[in-house]
Design a protein around this motif. Structure first.
Motif, PDB file in Angstrom:
ATOM      1  N   ALA A   1      -4.251   9.351   3.525  1.00  0.00           N
ATOM      2  CA  ALA A   1      -5.219   8.649   4.377  1.00  0.00           C
ATOM      3  C   ALA A   1      -6.613   9.263   4.289  1.00  0.00           C
ATOM      4  CB  ALA A   1      -4.737   8.660   5.831  1.00  0.00           C
ATOM      5  N   PHE A   2      -6.684  10.591   4.213  1.00  0.00           N
ATOM      6  CA  PHE A   2      -7.970  11.288   4.237  1.00  0.00           C
ATOM      7  C   PHE A   2      -8.386  11.759   2.847  1.00  0.00           C
ATOM      8  CE2 PHE A   2      -6.567  12.676   8.746  1.00  0.00           C
ATOM      9  CZ  PHE A   2      -6.894  11.428   9.244  1.00  0.00           C
ATOM     10  N   PHE A   3      -7.885  11.090   1.812  1.00  0.00           N
ATOM     11  CA  PHE A   3      -8.102  11.515   0.428  1.00  0.00           C
ATOM     12  C   PHE A   3      -9.587  11.622   0.089  1.00  0.00           C
ATOM     13  CE2 PHE A   3      -8.483  10.742  -4.154  1.00  0.00           C
ATOM     14  CZ  PHE A   3      -7.613  11.703  -4.642  1.00  0.00           C
ATOM     15  N   THR A   4     -10.365  10.612   0.461  1.00  0.00           N
ATOM     16  CA  THR A   4     -11.793  10.627   0.162  1.00  0.00           C
ATOM     17  C   THR A   4     -12.543  11.563   1.114  1.00  0.00           C
ATOM     18  OG1 THR A   4     -11.595   8.334  -0.560  1.00  0.00           O
ATOM     19  CG2 THR A   4     -13.806   9.163  -0.214  1.00  0.00           C
ATOM     20  N   TRP A   5     -12.265  11.429   2.390  1.00  0.00           N
ATOM     21  CA  TRP A   5     -12.882  12.246   3.435  1.00  0.00           C
ATOM     22  C   TRP A   5     -12.067  12.092   4.704  1.00  0.00           C
ATOM     23  CZ3 TRP A   5     -14.882  11.746   8.338  1.00  0.00           C
ATOM     24  CH2 TRP A   5     -15.655  12.824   8.806  1.00  0.00           C
ATOM     25  N   PRO A   6     -11.837  13.149   5.473  1.00  0.00           N
ATOM     26  CA  PRO A   6     -12.349  14.527   5.334  1.00  0.00           C
ATOM     27  C   PRO A   6     -11.460  15.452   4.502  1.00  0.00           C
ATOM     28  CG  PRO A   6     -11.216  14.273   7.409  1.00  0.00           C
ATOM     29  CD  PRO A   6     -11.176  12.923   6.768  1.00  0.00           C
ATOM     30  N   GLY A   7     -10.401  14.918   3.889  1.00  0.00           N
ATOM     31  CA  GLY A   7      -9.440  15.772   3.206  1.00  0.00           C
ATOM     32  C   GLY A   7      -8.538  16.457   4.221  1.00  0.00           C
ATOM     33  N   ILE A   8      -7.592  17.274   3.742  1.00  0.00           N
ATOM     34  CA  ILE A   8      -6.741  18.049   4.662  1.00  0.00           C
ATOM     35  C   ILE A   8      -6.943  19.537   4.382  1.00  0.00           C
ATOM     36  CG2 ILE A   8      -5.044  16.224   5.008  1.00  0.00           C
ATOM     37  CD1 ILE A   8      -3.200  17.686   3.019  1.00  0.00           C
ATOM     38  N   PHE A   9      -6.885  20.330   5.446  1.00  0.00           N
ATOM     39  CA  PHE A   9      -7.227  21.746   5.336  1.00  0.00           C
ATOM     40  C   PHE A   9      -6.563  22.540   6.452  1.00  0.00           C
ATOM     41  CE2 PHE A   9     -10.506  19.193   7.345  1.00  0.00           C
ATOM     42  CZ  PHE A   9     -10.630  19.777   8.596  1.00  0.00           C
ATOM     43  N   LEU A  10      -6.428  23.850   6.214  1.00  0.00           N
ATOM     44  CA  LEU A  10      -5.862  24.760   7.201  1.00  0.00           C
ATOM     45  C   LEU A  10      -6.962  25.319   8.078  1.00  0.00           C
ATOM     46  CD1 LEU A  10      -3.357  26.737   4.938  1.00  0.00           C
ATOM     47  CD2 LEU A  10      -2.998  24.599   6.178  1.00  0.00           C
ATOM     48  N   GLU A  11      -6.570  26.016   9.127  1.00  0.00           N
ATOM     49  CA  GLU A  11      -7.535  26.558  10.080  1.00  0.00           C
ATOM     50  C   GLU A  11      -8.487  27.557   9.421  1.00  0.00           C
ATOM     51  OE1 GLU A  11      -7.513  27.969  14.769  1.00  0.00           O
ATOM     52  OE2 GLU A  11      -5.652  27.966  13.604  1.00  0.00           O
TER      53      GLU A  11
ATOM     54  N   ILE B   1       0.821  -1.223   0.000  1.00  0.00           N
ATOM     55  CA  ILE B   1       0.000   0.000   0.000  1.00  0.00           C
ATOM     56  C   ILE B   1       0.849   1.266   0.000  1.00  0.00           C
ATOM     57  CG2 ILE B   1      -1.914  -1.159   1.180  1.00  0.00           C
ATOM     58  CD1 ILE B   1      -1.096   0.464   3.710  1.00  0.00           C
ATOM     59  N   LYS B   2       2.151   1.132  -0.184  1.00  0.00           N
ATOM     60  CA  LYS B   2       3.043   2.298  -0.120  1.00  0.00           C
ATOM     61  C   LYS B   2       2.644   3.353  -1.148  1.00  0.00           C
ATOM     62  CE  LYS B   2       7.927   3.630  -0.182  1.00  0.00           C
ATOM     63  NZ  LYS B   2       9.322   3.163  -0.374  1.00  0.00           N
ATOM     64  N   ASN B   3       2.531   4.593  -0.694  1.00  0.00           N
ATOM     65  CA  ASN B   3       2.203   5.759  -1.533  1.00  0.00           C
ATOM     66  C   ASN B   3       0.839   5.670  -2.210  1.00  0.00           C
ATOM     67  OD1 ASN B   3       4.628   7.147  -0.991  1.00  0.00           O
ATOM     68  ND2 ASN B   3       5.704   5.988  -2.573  1.00  0.00           N
ATOM     69  N   LYS B   4      -0.029   4.806  -1.725  1.00  0.00           N
ATOM     70  CA  LYS B   4      -1.396   4.725  -2.246  1.00  0.00           C
ATOM     71  C   LYS B   4      -2.332   5.529  -1.339  1.00  0.00           C
ATOM     72  CE  LYS B   4      -1.222   0.287  -4.686  1.00  0.00           C
ATOM     73  NZ  LYS B   4       0.228   0.073  -4.667  1.00  0.00           N
ATOM     74  N   ASN B   5      -3.316   6.203  -1.932  1.00  0.00           N
ATOM     75  CA  ASN B   5      -4.280   6.932  -1.113  1.00  0.00           C
ATOM     76  C   ASN B   5      -5.403   6.003  -0.660  1.00  0.00           C
ATOM     77  OD1 ASN B   5      -6.502   6.979  -3.065  1.00  0.00           O
ATOM     78  ND2 ASN B   5      -5.347   8.550  -4.183  1.00  0.00           N
ATOM     79  N   SER B   6      -6.238   6.492   0.237  1.00  0.00           N
ATOM     80  CA  SER B   6      -7.267   5.646   0.848  1.00  0.00           C
ATOM     81  C   SER B   6      -8.247   5.087  -0.174  1.00  0.00           C
ATOM     82  CB  SER B   6      -8.022   6.419   1.935  1.00  0.00           C
ATOM     83  OG  SER B   6      -8.610   7.591   1.400  1.00  0.00           O
ATOM     84  N   GLU B   7      -8.586   5.876  -1.179  1.00  0.00           N
ATOM     85  CA  GLU B   7      -9.494   5.402  -2.220  1.00  0.00           C
ATOM     86  C   GLU B   7      -8.899   4.217  -2.968  1.00  0.00           C
ATOM     87  OE1 GLU B   7     -12.361   7.970  -4.825  1.00  0.00           O
ATOM     88  OE2 GLU B   7     -10.428   7.889  -5.845  1.00  0.00           O
ATOM     89  N   GLU B   8      -7.620   4.316  -3.293  1.00  0.00           N
ATOM     90  CA  GLU B   8      -6.929   3.224  -3.991  1.00  0.00           C
ATOM     91  C   GLU B   8      -6.814   1.981  -3.110  1.00  0.00           C
ATOM     92  OE1 GLU B   8      -3.928   5.880  -6.811  1.00  0.00           O
ATOM     93  OE2 GLU B   8      -3.407   5.495  -4.720  1.00  0.00           O
ATOM     94  N   VAL B   9      -6.520   2.196  -1.823  1.00  0.00           N
ATOM     95  CA  VAL B   9      -6.361   1.053  -0.917  1.00  0.00           C
ATOM     96  C   VAL B   9      -7.705   0.386  -0.637  1.00  0.00           C
ATOM     97  CG1 VAL B   9      -5.564   0.314   1.361  1.00  0.00           C
ATOM     98  CG2 VAL B   9      -4.272   2.047   0.100  1.00  0.00           C
TER      99      VAL B   9
END
Length: 303
Positions: free
Chosen positions: A223-233, A156-164
């Motif tokens: 890990a959070f590719f599908t949800w919740p994504g990553i975001f700033l404050e 699973i190296k370098n795969k996002n959650s959707e791919e995994v």
């Protein structure tokens, strides 16, 4: 003789397994989560498994019980006379009364005893695991504590959650069929409690990041590719990025280099290439266009 299956599952991961079982086994019924209100308009939407069956196999009964501890649910399942109860990301704990009706086999998306709990795929990615896999497990009253029947490992190296999710769903589907066909030949192996790890349910706020560690941000992005994504404050979402190095920087969040559609960003530990952004209430755009709109340049801090 064809085996009779009661299937319990909710998301697309479960649907992939259900599709494969339908080819070789008799599915007596589906048990899944209740319809949920989705989106801004809060439209009542069925689970992925329910929607699939309604469209493709409308004759198979579908049940969405609120509480599995209700004795009427146990009687209902018992009346179906299943040879096996297959569980895949159902989202509910099975009480002992149901566990006693037939062999209950769970398709868990980790190499148990690692990552017991609600988010095995995301947690494995967050911890930068290079290998993961799926297990068929004889369920007991504990949380993913039952004896292992079979398992299969994958990269699973370098795969996002959707791919995994897609990778493990396909592995689980084939493994489930093999386990059922060879069930009476398999020797259940107890899990090593000393090796057990646990993972929590993912919450939206888990996607909040600060520019401290580039590698950790990259793993969160995957890990959070599908949800919740990553975001700033401030609500700025990072929709696409690339991990470059672990170099230390003195100015956190500094724009290091402008590129055609992206830019390099300094973290306290490490460097990222930021490729696509989305401001709150705005459409996604390439990262360089975002900087142009904010009149940000080399040496400025991302905001």
């Amino acid at each position: 003789m064809q085996k009779n299956i009661v299937f319990m599952g909710t998301p697309s991961y479960a649907t992939t397994i259900l599709k494969e079982l339908l080819k070789s086994f008799n599915i007596l019924a589906l048990y899944t989560q209740e319809d949920k209100a989705v989106g801004r308009k809060q439209i009542l939407t069925p689970s992925h498994t329910k929607a699939f069956l309604m469209q493709n196999f409308p004759s198979i009964p579908i049940f969405t019980p609120k509480n599995l501890k209700d004795e009427s649910i146990t009687r209902q399942i018992d009346s179906l006379k299943p040879d096996f109860i297959i569980v895949a990301a159902y989202g509910k704990i099975l009480p002992k009364s149901i566990l006693n009706l037939a062999p209950c086999i769970n398709l868990h998306a980790s190499l148990l005893p690692k990552y017991r709990g609600a988010s095995p795929i995301q947690s494995a990615i967050l911890n930068a695991e290079e290998k993961s896999g799926v297990c068929t497990m004889l369920m007991d009253e504990g949380l993913d504590t039952g004896a292992i029947l079979q398992s299969q490992e994958c990269d699973i190296k370098n795969k996002n959650s959707e791919e995994v999710f897609e990778l493990l769903a396909n592995l689980a589907a084939n493994l489930c069929v093999d386990t059922l066909l060879n069930f009476h030949k398999l020797i259940p192996l107890p899990q090593d409690e000393n090796q057990a790890t646990f993972c929590k349910k993912i919450k939206k706020e888990d996607g909040l990041i600060e520019f401290n560690n580039a590698r950790e941000i990259y793993q969160k992005f995957l890990a959070f590719f599908t949800w919740p994504g990553i975001f700033l404050e401030n609500g700025l979402k990072i929709l696409d990025l690339e991990f470059l190095d672990d170099k230390k920087h003195s100015m956190i969040g500094e724009i290091l280099k402008l590129e055609k559609e992206s830019f390099l960003l300094a973290c306290q530990m490490g460097t990222l290439r930021i490729k696509k952004l989305q401001a709150s209430g705005k459409k996604p755009i390439d990262a360089r266009s975002y900087l142009n709109g904010k009149r940000l340049k080399n040496g400025d801090c991302l905001r």
